[in-house]
Design an enzyme around this catalytic site. Structure first.
Site, short mmCIF file in Angstrom:
data_model
loop_
_atom_site.label_atom_id
_atom_site.label_comp_id
_atom_site.label_asym_id
_atom_site.label_seq_id
_atom_site.Cartn_x
_atom_site.Cartn_y
_atom_site.Cartn_z
CG ASP A 216 -3.36 -2.22 3.40
OD1 ASP A 216 -2.73 -2.97 2.64
OD2 ASP A 216 -2.83 -1.68 4.38
CB SER B 282 9.68 -4.21 11.70
OG SER B 282 8.89 -3.04 11.70
CB THR C 293 -5.13 6.50 8.42
OG1 THR C 293 -4.21 7.38 7.75
CG2 THR C 293 -6.24 6.13 7.45
CB SER D 273 -0.93 0.00 1.22
OG SER D 273 -0.19 0.02 2.43
CG HIS D 274 2.55 3.07 2.60
ND1 HIS D 274 1.68 2.25 3.29
CD2 HIS D 274 2.20 4.33 2.93
CE1 HIS D 274 0.86 2.99 4.02
NE2 HIS D 274 1.15 4.25 3.81
CG PHE E 225 2.72 9.69 -0.56
CD1 PHE E 225 3.23 8.41 -0.75
CD2 PHE E 225 3.49 10.77 -0.95
CE1 PHE E 225 4.48 8.23 -1.33
CE2 PHE E 225 4.74 10.60 -1.52
CZ PHE E 225 5.24 9.33 -1.71
CG PHE F 191 0.39 0.83 14.90
CD1 PHE F 191 -0.55 1.68 15.45
CD2 PHE F 191 1.40 0.33 15.71
CE1 PHE F 191 -0.50 2.05 16.79
CE2 PHE F 191 1.47 0.70 17.06
CZ PHE F 191 0.52 1.56 17.59
CB ALA F 192 -3.11 3.31 10.34
NE ARG G 12 8.76 -2.47 8.15
CZ ARG G 12 9.92 -1.89 8.39
NH1 ARG G 12 10.77 -1.67 7.39
NH2 ARG G 12 10.26 -1.52 9.61
#
Length: 336
Positions: free
Chosen positions: A188, A307, A160, A47-48, A121, A179-180, A310
């Site tokens: 997403d 993470s 968010t 999403s990013h 963003f 995290f949002a 990630r």
């Protein structure tokens, strides 16, 4: 024909840079944005990743963003730095101010960088990881557009409102979370809508205030906070700290400023840096050992540190490149 196309990280970065400069962004802005988009794709934060290029270009085309704005700095106090992005993207402002933020943190023990009048963003973990690279503890937060209803409500009030944190670890990856305060990132839901996939019912409500699994209906309704009233309280805190406190827009004001254009949110960002050496003095090594003991207590139960997934994706991408949906890649190349 495969639904995905594999690109190297260098190819992702070069493509991103080409798209951005093609649409008028300065070399400095394009490099800063291409770097963070590549980082997102590399770490499988889809999403990013390159998906964000579509929104970047759309926002520039709408004329809201100054694609060549040069950030300016103001030393508010020994521990506070203000970066005015002059209605450009936030990332160049962050990179411009980061070395000075680090200097202030080392001098004062704790320092704040306020980025104002910026379009934002991107994920925050690249920023707090960059702070951790200085050996500092980092935090970052920002509002967005008012897409999220408060717990118990039906109308969007909050953004968010992500919160990120990084703790440097000697000889290893930092302890990082980002995290949002919404149940999921807005991007997403947008990706689910793009792909025609349903979403979990707890992510959002429709325009009538009813839980929905339809991503498109969710985008017309309101997102939910994570953890009910707890996420709602954290979202409100971020509106206050990264909006009202720094003299910039709340998420509702950012949405009003947008005027229905649908551009990238315009608001401020609050970035904090703490120097463990100043806080701990001669107890610096002991403090780091305490932290490692905490992480070990988590991991030896089989629990995953934030993470870790990630970082594993990062290692795979560095070796094998990244896979991008063919349709998305065609849309991006169509911007050239």
């Amino acid at each position: 024909m495969s639904e995905y196309i594999t690109l190297s990280l260098d190819e992702v970065c070069a493509l991103s840079y080409q798209v951005l400069t093609r649409h008028g962004l300065s070399d400095a802005h394009a490099r800063a944005i291409a770097e963070v988009i590549t980082q997102g794709q590399r770490d499988e934060c889809h999403s990013h990743g390159v998906y964000r290029l579509l929104g970047c270009v759309r926002s520039v085309r709408e004329g809201r963003i100054d694609p060549r704005a040069e950030p300016s700095l103001r030393h508010v106090s020994p521990g506070v730095l203000e970066v005015d992005a002059h209605y450009g993207y936030s990332l160049l402002g962050f990179h411009t101010g980061l070395p000075i933020l680090a200097e202030k943190a080392r001098s004062q023990g704790i320092a704040a960088m306020v980025i104002k009048r910026c379009f934002h963003f991107s994920a925050l973990w690249p920023e707090v990881e960059a702070i951790a690279d200085y050996g500092l503890v980092g935090m970052a937060m920002n509002p967005s557009h008012s897409w999220v209803a408060p717990a118990g409500g039906r109308q969007p009030v909050f953004g968010t409102n992500p919160l990120a944190f990084a703790w440097p670890r000697p000889g290893g990856q930092p302890f990082v979370f980002d995290f949002a305060t919404s149940a999921i990132a807005r991007g997403d839901i947008e990706l689910h809508a793009r792909q025609g996939k349903p979403i979990p019912e707890h992510w959002a409500i429709d325009a009538d205030g009813q839980p929905t699994t339809d991503a498109k209906a969710a985008l017309q309704g309101a997102m939910q906070t994570f953890g009910g009233h707890k996420g709602s309280a954290l979202a409100a805190m971020i509106e206050l700290l990264a909006g009202a406190l720094i003299g910039d827009l709340t998420s509702a004001e950012s949405m009003a400023f947008d005027g229905g254009v649908g551009a990238t949110p315009c608001h401020g960002e609050l970035v904090l840096a703490f120097d463990p050496r100043v806080f701990l003095g001669e107890g610096y090594e002991q403090g780091l050992e305490r932290a490692e003991g905490l992480f070990a207590a988590i991991a030896r139960q089989g629990a995953r540190l934030p993470s870790q997934r990630r970082f594993a994706a990062r290692a795979r991408s560095l070796e094998h490149g990244v896979q991008i949906p063919r349709g998305l890649l065609e849309d991006i190349r169509g911007l050239l």
